[in-house]
Design a protein around this motif. Structure first.
Motif, PDB file in Angstrom:
ATOM      1  N   PHE A  11     -46.010  18.956  -5.028  1.00 42.11           N
ATOM      2  CA  PHE A  11     -46.780  18.760  -6.172  1.00 42.11           C
ATOM      3  C   PHE A  11     -47.777  20.159  -5.964  1.00 42.11           C
ATOM      4  CE2 PHE A  11     -45.474  14.446  -6.405  1.00 42.11           C
ATOM      5  CZ  PHE A  11     -45.558  14.132  -7.898  1.00 42.11           C
ATOM      6  N   VAL A  12     -47.888  20.832  -7.052  1.00 41.07           N
ATOM      7  CA  VAL A  12     -48.483  22.182  -7.177  1.00 41.07           C
ATOM      8  C   VAL A  12     -49.594  21.883  -8.278  1.00 41.07           C
ATOM      9  CG1 VAL A  12     -48.850  24.638  -7.315  1.00 41.07           C
ATOM     10  CG2 VAL A  12     -46.629  23.530  -6.412  1.00 41.07           C
ATOM     11  N   VAL A  13     -50.925  21.440  -7.990  1.00 40.91           N
ATOM     12  CA  VAL A  13     -51.925  21.077  -8.782  1.00 40.91           C
ATOM     13  C   VAL A  13     -52.992  22.212  -9.105  1.00 40.91           C
ATOM     14  CG1 VAL A  13     -53.800  19.432  -9.012  1.00 40.91           C
ATOM     15  CG2 VAL A  13     -51.638  18.541  -7.702  1.00 40.91           C
ATOM     16  N   GLY A  14     -53.041  22.284 -10.293  1.00 38.15           N
ATOM     17  CA  GLY A  14     -54.214  23.534 -10.763  1.00 38.15           C
ATOM     18  C   GLY A  14     -55.581  22.771 -10.628  1.00 38.15           C
ATOM     19  N   LEU A  23     -59.655  16.861 -12.880  1.00 37.64           N
ATOM     20  CA  LEU A  23     -58.046  16.654 -12.750  1.00 37.64           C
ATOM     21  C   LEU A  23     -57.689  15.563 -13.814  1.00 37.64           C
ATOM     22  CD1 LEU A  23     -57.264  17.020  -8.887  1.00 37.64           C
ATOM     23  CD2 LEU A  23     -57.130  19.006 -10.885  1.00 37.64           C
ATOM     24  N   GLY A  24     -56.596  15.594 -14.170  1.00 39.83           N
ATOM     25  CA  GLY A  24     -55.965  14.272 -14.874  1.00 39.83           C
ATOM     26  C   GLY A  24     -55.416  13.367 -13.789  1.00 39.83           C
ATOM     27  N   ARG A  25     -55.118  12.228 -14.302  1.00 43.53           N
ATOM     28  CA  ARG A  25     -54.841  11.090 -13.548  1.00 43.53           C
ATOM     29  C   ARG A  25     -53.513  11.425 -12.551  1.00 43.53           C
ATOM     30  NH1 ARG A  25     -52.632   5.395 -16.177  1.00 43.53           N
ATOM     31  NH2 ARG A  25     -50.790   6.742 -16.600  1.00 43.53           N
ATOM     32  N   ALA A  26     -52.732  11.970 -13.279  1.00 41.67           N
ATOM     33  CA  ALA A  26     -51.338  12.395 -12.474  1.00 41.67           C
ATOM     34  C   ALA A  26     -51.756  13.328 -11.271  1.00 41.67           C
ATOM     35  CB  ALA A  26     -50.413  12.994 -13.333  1.00 41.67           C
ATOM     36  N   ARG A  28     -54.795  13.798  -9.728  1.00 42.79           N
ATOM     37  CA  ARG A  28     -55.701  13.005  -8.889  1.00 42.79           C
ATOM     38  C   ARG A  28     -54.761  12.222  -8.092  1.00 42.79           C
ATOM     39  NH1 ARG A  28     -58.882  11.995 -13.391  1.00 42.79           N
ATOM     40  NH2 ARG A  28     -58.264   9.909 -13.341  1.00 42.79           N
ATOM     41  N   GLU A  29     -53.749  11.494  -8.584  1.00 45.22           N
ATOM     42  CA  GLU A  29     -52.774  10.736  -7.811  1.00 45.22           C
ATOM     43  C   GLU A  29     -51.940  11.573  -6.894  1.00 45.22           C
ATOM     44  OE1 GLU A  29     -50.581   8.528 -10.693  1.00 45.22           O
ATOM     45  OE2 GLU A  29     -52.181   7.034 -11.184  1.00 45.22           O
ATOM     46  N   ALA A  30     -51.513  12.747  -7.436  1.00 45.54           N
ATOM     47  CA  ALA A  30     -50.689  13.611  -6.313  1.00 45.54           C
ATOM     48  C   ALA A  30     -51.878  14.196  -5.282  1.00 45.54           C
ATOM     49  CB  ALA A  30     -50.309  15.112  -7.209  1.00 45.54           C
ATOM     50  N   VAL A  31     -52.797  14.384  -5.452  1.00 41.77           N
ATOM     51  CA  VAL A  31     -53.708  15.219  -4.481  1.00 41.77           C
ATOM     52  C   VAL A  31     -54.077  13.675  -3.466  1.00 41.77           C
ATOM     53  CG1 VAL A  31     -56.124  15.583  -3.738  1.00 41.77           C
ATOM     54  CG2 VAL A  31     -54.948  16.800  -5.782  1.00 41.77           C
ATOM     55  N   VAL A 106     -45.053  20.869 -10.981  1.00 43.85           N
ATOM     56  CA  VAL A 106     -46.346  21.878 -11.220  1.00 43.85           C
ATOM     57  C   VAL A 106     -47.347  20.982 -12.413  1.00 43.85           C
ATOM     58  CG1 VAL A 106     -47.179  23.893 -12.228  1.00 43.85           C
ATOM     59  CG2 VAL A 106     -45.016  23.607 -10.877  1.00 43.85           C
ATOM     60  N   LEU A 107     -48.383  20.746 -11.938  1.00 46.67           N
ATOM     61  CA  LEU A 107     -49.509  20.097 -12.745  1.00 46.67           C
ATOM     62  C   LEU A 107     -50.810  21.068 -13.088  1.00 46.67           C
ATOM     63  CD1 LEU A 107     -49.721  16.716 -11.088  1.00 46.67           C
ATOM     64  CD2 LEU A 107     -48.366  17.260 -12.952  1.00 46.67           C
ATOM     65  N   PRO A 108     -50.643  21.978 -14.254  1.00 45.70           N
ATOM     66  CA  PRO A 108     -51.668  23.028 -14.590  1.00 45.70           C
ATOM     67  C   PRO A 108     -53.061  22.348 -15.011  1.00 45.70           C
ATOM     68  CG  PRO A 108     -49.835  23.026 -16.334  1.00 45.70           C
ATOM     69  CD  PRO A 108     -49.536  21.818 -15.294  1.00 45.70           C
ATOM     70  N   GLN A 109     -53.956  23.370 -15.021  1.00 49.52           N
ATOM     71  CA  GLN A 109     -55.096  23.247 -15.530  1.00 49.52           C
ATOM     72  C   GLN A 109     -55.275  24.571 -16.458  1.00 49.52           C
ATOM     73  OE1 GLN A 109     -56.685  19.883 -15.388  1.00 49.52           O
ATOM     74  NE2 GLN A 109     -58.537  20.684 -14.585  1.00 49.52           N
ATOM     75  N   PRO A 110     -56.188  24.503 -17.197  1.00 57.16           N
ATOM     76  CA  PRO A 110     -56.398  25.826 -18.038  1.00 57.16           C
ATOM     77  C   PRO A 110     -56.641  26.885 -17.003  1.00 57.16           C
ATOM     78  CG  PRO A 110     -57.881  23.842 -19.038  1.00 57.16           C
ATOM     79  CD  PRO A 110     -57.150  23.401 -17.767  1.00 57.16           C
ATOM     80  N   SER A 111     -56.128  27.916 -17.557  1.00 57.62           N
ATOM     81  CA  SER A 111     -56.377  28.999 -16.691  1.00 57.62           C
ATOM     82  C   SER A 111     -57.530  29.710 -16.987  1.00 57.62           C
ATOM     83  CB  SER A 111     -55.131  30.223 -16.828  1.00 57.62           C
ATOM     84  OG  SER A 111     -55.334  30.752 -18.329  1.00 57.62           O
TER      85      SER A 111
END
Length: 420
Positions: A11-14, A23-26, A28-31, A106-111
């Motif tokens: 999992f690559v979490v932005g 972070l979104g739920r998915a 947060r769960e990955a972390v 990959v779970l991106p956040q706004p850049s």
């Protein structure tokens, strides 16, 4: 190592400046579920209270260490923390090459670019973004055009001040500079000012810089379109003049990511203009004289493409050495030297373009022979420039240039077919 990951998906979490709470739920769960969490010290600190997995800070240098790191933790549930959008100048791109896209989630956040444009009211799709993280600051220069808006991804807290110096020293001192720090976090800060009046001290290392370009009156326009003014190139006069240079680049037809060999570099003008057409274009220039090699490097840095490779005499450089086959070759000097054409033609990749300019009768005669053997297209240019003659104006002819351009086609049977 590409595609060798056989364990759970990585999992690559932005993550933004607002940390775990943003972070979104998915994500947060990955972390939370990760057994191993990779990231910078700053990123790991953002999740320290919410993630029980082993925290591993990136080593320096990072890229050579990545294969061993992932091999060491093979089979574990891995989470990689990245800034904002991992696929936007981020670690996600590197990991996709290393592990294969199928091995990643990959779970991106706004850049940072998205957040900056949201704050400034700029259109993201219309705004060029330049990263100077691990790249020379001079790469910003080709984007500086009067009236244009540009975003620069900073390397650290010193980047805004360095950018201001770059703007002032290159005729853009009247530009508005906006520094946006810790976007999306509780410590968000936005400061703006005029480059030549800049007095802001260095701030937070997590920042992005917005530039509204304003050129000083009389400043040369240095766009990405080939045919820059001759005055922008320093040197001893060994220069393909701008009219012929534009015609030559049109014949070479650069495309993003392609590699050019420039034989007989002179001032480096062809290689420099090739690389300016797109940030991913690459060039190697061969020049036998040391003082010209130094001048090429200086011109390349001054015009924003400092990564051009400058080498010595082409036959000596290629002797016994393996080189990546170029997509295009320009021969601006040395054509009559024994072995130059053969070395270039044998190295040029199938489908690659060869363009040769000649100004002497001997080299023109050789071009006629080569064209009759290999095909291609012959052209002859005569440029006139207006010059004063007393109180009148006259037309001063430049040296006529004969140009041969040819495409090296794939082999068909035993014959190497070509066309112009």
């Amino acid at each position: 190592m590409t595609g060798t990951n056989s364990g759970p998906p990585v999992f690559v979490v932005g993550i933004g400046a607002d940390g775990f709470a943003g972070l979104g739920r998915a994500a947060r769960e990955a972390v939370a579920a990760a057994e191993v969490i990779f990231g910078s010290a700053r990123q790991l600190a953002l999740v320290s209270a919410d993630a029980t997995g082993e925290h591993v800070a990136w080593p320096s240098p990072l890229l050579p260490a990545l294969p061993e790191l992932f091999e060491r933790h093979a089979g574990a549930r891995i989470c990689v923390l990245a800034s904002g959008d991992p696929m936007f100048y981020g670690i996600g791109v590197t990991l996709a090459r290393l592990l294969g896209a199928d091995a990643l989630r990959v779970l991106p956040q706004p850049s940072s670019a998205s957040l900056a444009c949201a704050r400034l009211g700029w259109g993201l799709a219309e705004t060029p973004v330049v990263s100077v993280v691990g790249r020379a600051l001079a790469t910003v220069l080709p984007e500086l055009i009067d009236g244009r808006k540009v975003l620069v991804l900073s390397a650290d807290e010193r980047t805004p001040g360095q950018l201001v110096e770059l703007l002032v020293s290159n005729g853009f001192g009247d530009s508005t500079v906006t520094v946006l720090e810790q976007l999306g976090g509780s410590a968000e800060r936005v400061d703006a000012g005029i480059a030549k009046q800049w007095q802001r001290p260095a701030g937070d290392p997590l920042n992005i810089v917005a530039i509204e370009c304003v050129a000083e009156p009389g400043q040369f326009r240095a766009t990405r379109v080939p045919g820059l003014p001759d005055e922008l190139f320093g040197g001893d006069g060994q220069l393909t003049k701008n009219e012929v240079r534009a015609l030559t680049l049109a014949a070479l037809a650069p495309a993003p990511g392609e590699l050019l060999w420039d034989i007989g570099g002179g001032s480096g003008s062809i290689a420099i203009e090739w690389c300016r057409t797109h940030p991913s274009c690459r060039a190697v220039t061969f020049e036998r004289l040391e003082h010209r090699r130094q001048q090429i490097a200086e011109n390349a840095a001054t015009l924003g493409v400092p990564n051009i490779v400058v080498r010595g005499e082409v036959l000596a450089e290629l002797s016994g050495a393996e080189s990546a086959p170029p997509d295009a070759i320009f021969v601006g000097g040395g054509l009559t030297t024994d072995g130059i054409f053969e070395a270039c033609w044998s190295t040029l990749r199938p489908g690659g373009r060869l363009v040769v300019n000649a100004v002497t009768a001997e080299s023109e005669s050789l071009l006629l022979h080569l064209a009759s053997t290999y095909g291609g297209t012959l052209r002859k240019f005569q440029i006139y420039r207006a010059e004063p003659l007393g109180s009148f104006t006259t037309w001063r002819p430049q040296l006529p240039v004969t140009q041969w351009s040819v495409v090296k086609m794939h082999k068909a049977g035993s014959q190497n077919e070509v066309h112009g």
